[in-house]
Design a protein around this motif. Structure first.
Motif: not given
Lengths: 329, 256
Positions: A105-106, B93-94, B250-254
């Motif tokens: 992630a970068a 995003l995470e 929902l656990g859909v972040l990212g």
């Protein structure tokens, strides 16, 4: 994390406690229990291997620990702080570094150095160029000034690791960190984890690379269908009554095992259609048996004497067979 | 000891990141701006040609000012959603979720920086328009003031779009759908006060267009623009928070 803060707040007690965490998803109209009554306590400086087949709940666990996914129930306690609902964001997140699902992630258009500086400042930690270079040296990443999009897959992962760990997190969650890494990369990651643990960082590493986990992690947590199946020392996990397996394929019936082997019998060989296997304790036992059965063994159409792999042992912990593992995958 | 407040620290961090990107990809940015301006120039030329008018007639002045306002408003509307879509695609995003600053606060910092750049572009564009129109259209402070006072309403719309982008797989489609919406809002006849004026930014844009033509307004217009901004910004933020909560549930972040 600031060394000063580390000294003042973190010496005693667990780093993190997750209690009774459960999470279900709805997939195609039906409920899938991703995590059920899961408990986990992490101590400072521990290196824990998280094992489980695909869909067992490893990533859900990591997401709950990082506040990316809210739990249906359960509590999380960070250091000596108050218990809070599991899966919710909080100030503790700045002390966590994460690599999810083996992906780097970068910002691809920024260089490794620019990424590291950005993510360090994002966590409100002072960026140290020396630390960045030190981590790059340790991971074997020579070029810090090339945009990440121009790097190889393995180097992208190295750059992402630097971004995830540059702020000296107290807890490092690595989900499939060896994906895309060559052998040298895996060795260097090994060294990085060792160094971090020596400095007091806690690592929770989820991976399908059993040998990587076995070599690196003194404590192993096994998860299957959202439930914890094993949580203990590596020695207990890899302890095997039988270290070898004699596998044969023969048109004639297998002879009954001699009495000195004790209550053991032939079993269908895992992954070997039509094959039979007999577990053996050690080389001495194997040599004695093969000497006794030399004549019969010589007439078998196939013969193997092999060490029982950690994978087989792991499947046994999960109560799975090789075929079931393939179905999960 | 570091005495900077977190907001300043994050502002500097985001500015450094944006500058690094802008410096490395400035050709792309300039070409993009040139493309939009050329497209608009072609549109104005086509309109004038079809109606048999010339630029000097002043018939296209409203259209030209509307373009400048649209550029500014569009940047505000799409800024946050674009950030969410890009961060998701880059899988970063995470990582942003682990920052002490909440995602909403981080987007606000980025939006403020983008708005500052957008405002500079607006001033430059209005300056060029003043020159092209021979002074018919003035680079007036009231026009700029109304454009800026109305800006939070579009930011609110942007936050709502950003929130929805957290929940849908193809957030970029939402952004595409919002382009005609922003054009419509900027060009609505919301002055004098009417039902149109209740829509986000419509009154601010209409008043700014009129102010650029030298018209003055009672203080109520300014008050309504401010109220409109406050209401839509609050609504947008509430929608963003609700969507973020739902994405986390929902656990859909990212998720891509």
């Amino acid at each position: 994390m600031d060394p000063e803060r580390l000294t003042s707040t973190t010496r005693a007690g667990p780093l993190l406690q997750l209690q009774q965490a459960s999470k279900h998803y709805r997939r195609g109209g039906s409920a899938v229990q991703a995590l059920q009554d899961f408990e986990l306590t992490l101590q400072r400086g521990e290196v824990i291997g998280l094992l489980g087949p695909n869909g067992s709940g490893k990533t859900t666990l990591v997401k709950i620990l990082t506040g990316l996914c809210g739990a249906d129930q359960g509590e999380l306690r960070w250091r000596t702080g108050p218990a809070q609902a599991a899966g919710q964001p909080g100030p503790h997140l700045r002390e966590i570094g994460v690599l999810l699902e083996g992906r780097g992630a970068a910002y691809e258009r920024l260089t490794t150095l620019e990424n590291a500086r950005y993510f360090c400042e994002l966590r409100e930690q002072r960026f140290s160029l020396d630390r960045c270079r030190q981590m790059a040296d340790l991971l074997g990443l020579a070029d810090l000034d090339t945009p990440i999009r121009q790097l190889s897959t393995g180097n992208k992962l190295r750059a992402a690791l630097i971004g995830a760990l540059i702020h000296r997190p107290a807890l490092v969650l690595l989900d499939e960190p060896t994906l895309g890494l060559d052998l040298e990369g895996v060795e260097r990651l090994h060294a990085l984890v060792h160094q971090g643990a020596a400095e007091g960082q806690t690592f929770l590493i989820g991976s399908h690379d059993l040998h990587f986990i076995e070599r690196l992690c003194p404590r192993i947590v096994c998860i299957h269908r959202g439930r914890k199946r094993f949580d203990g020392a590596r020695e207990a996990f890899v302890h095997q009554d039988y270290r070898y397996r004699l596998v044969v394929r023969s048109e004639q019936p297998c002879p009954p095992p001699p009495e000195w082997l004790g209550p053991r019998d032939w079993q269908a060989a895992p992954g070997e259609a039509g094959g039979w296997s007999l577990p053996l304790r050690d080389p001495a036992e194997a040599a004695r048996l093969m000497a006794e059965w030399a004549s019969w063994l010589g007439r078998c159409s196939a013969l193997q004497l092999r060490a029982i792999e950690l994978r087989e042992h792991y499947l046994q912990h999960l109560g799975l067979t090789v075929g079931e593992e393939a179905e999960h995958a | 000891m570091n005495t900077r407040t977190p907001w300043i620290r994050h502002g500097l961090n985001e500015a450094r990141r944006s500058l690094a990107l802008a410096r490395r990809y400035w050709v792309e940015a300039v070409l993009g701006l040139g493309f939009i301006t050329s497209l608009f120039g072609g549109l104005v030329f086509a309109v004038l040609k079809a109606s048999g008018q010339s630029l000097d007639s002043g018939q296209a002045d409203g259209l030209i000012i509307g373009f400048a306002l649209w550029m500014f408003a569009s940047g505000l509307t799409h800024g946050s959603a674009k950030e969410i879509v890009e961060e998701t695609q880059q899988r970063t995003l995470e990582q942003l979720q682990l920052a002490p600053l909440s995602l909403g606060q981080l987007l606000t910092v980025r939006l403020l920086l983008e708005s500052a750049v957008g405002l500079i572009l607006l001033v430059l564009t209005l300056g060029v328009i003043t020159g092209l129109s021979g002074g018919r259209v003035a680079l007036s402070l009231p026009a700029l003031g109304l454009a800026v006072l109305g800006a939070p309403a579009m930011a609110g719309l942007g936050f709502a779009l950003a929130g929805l982008s957290l929940l849908v797989k193809r957030g970029e489609l939402l952004m595409v759908a919002a382009y005609p919406l922003v054009i419509g809002l900027v060009s609505l006849p919301a002055l004098p006060l009417s039902g149109w004026s209740a829509l986000p930014y419509a009154l601010a844009a209409a008043a700014a267009r009129a102010a650029a033509g030298g018209q003055t307004f009672p203080v109520e217009v300014w008050a309504w623009v401010a109220l409109n901004s406050a209401v839509f910004l609050a609504a947008g933020l509430a929608i963003f928070r609700a969507c973020l909560r739902q994405a986390r549930h929902l656990g859909v972040l990212g998720h891509l």
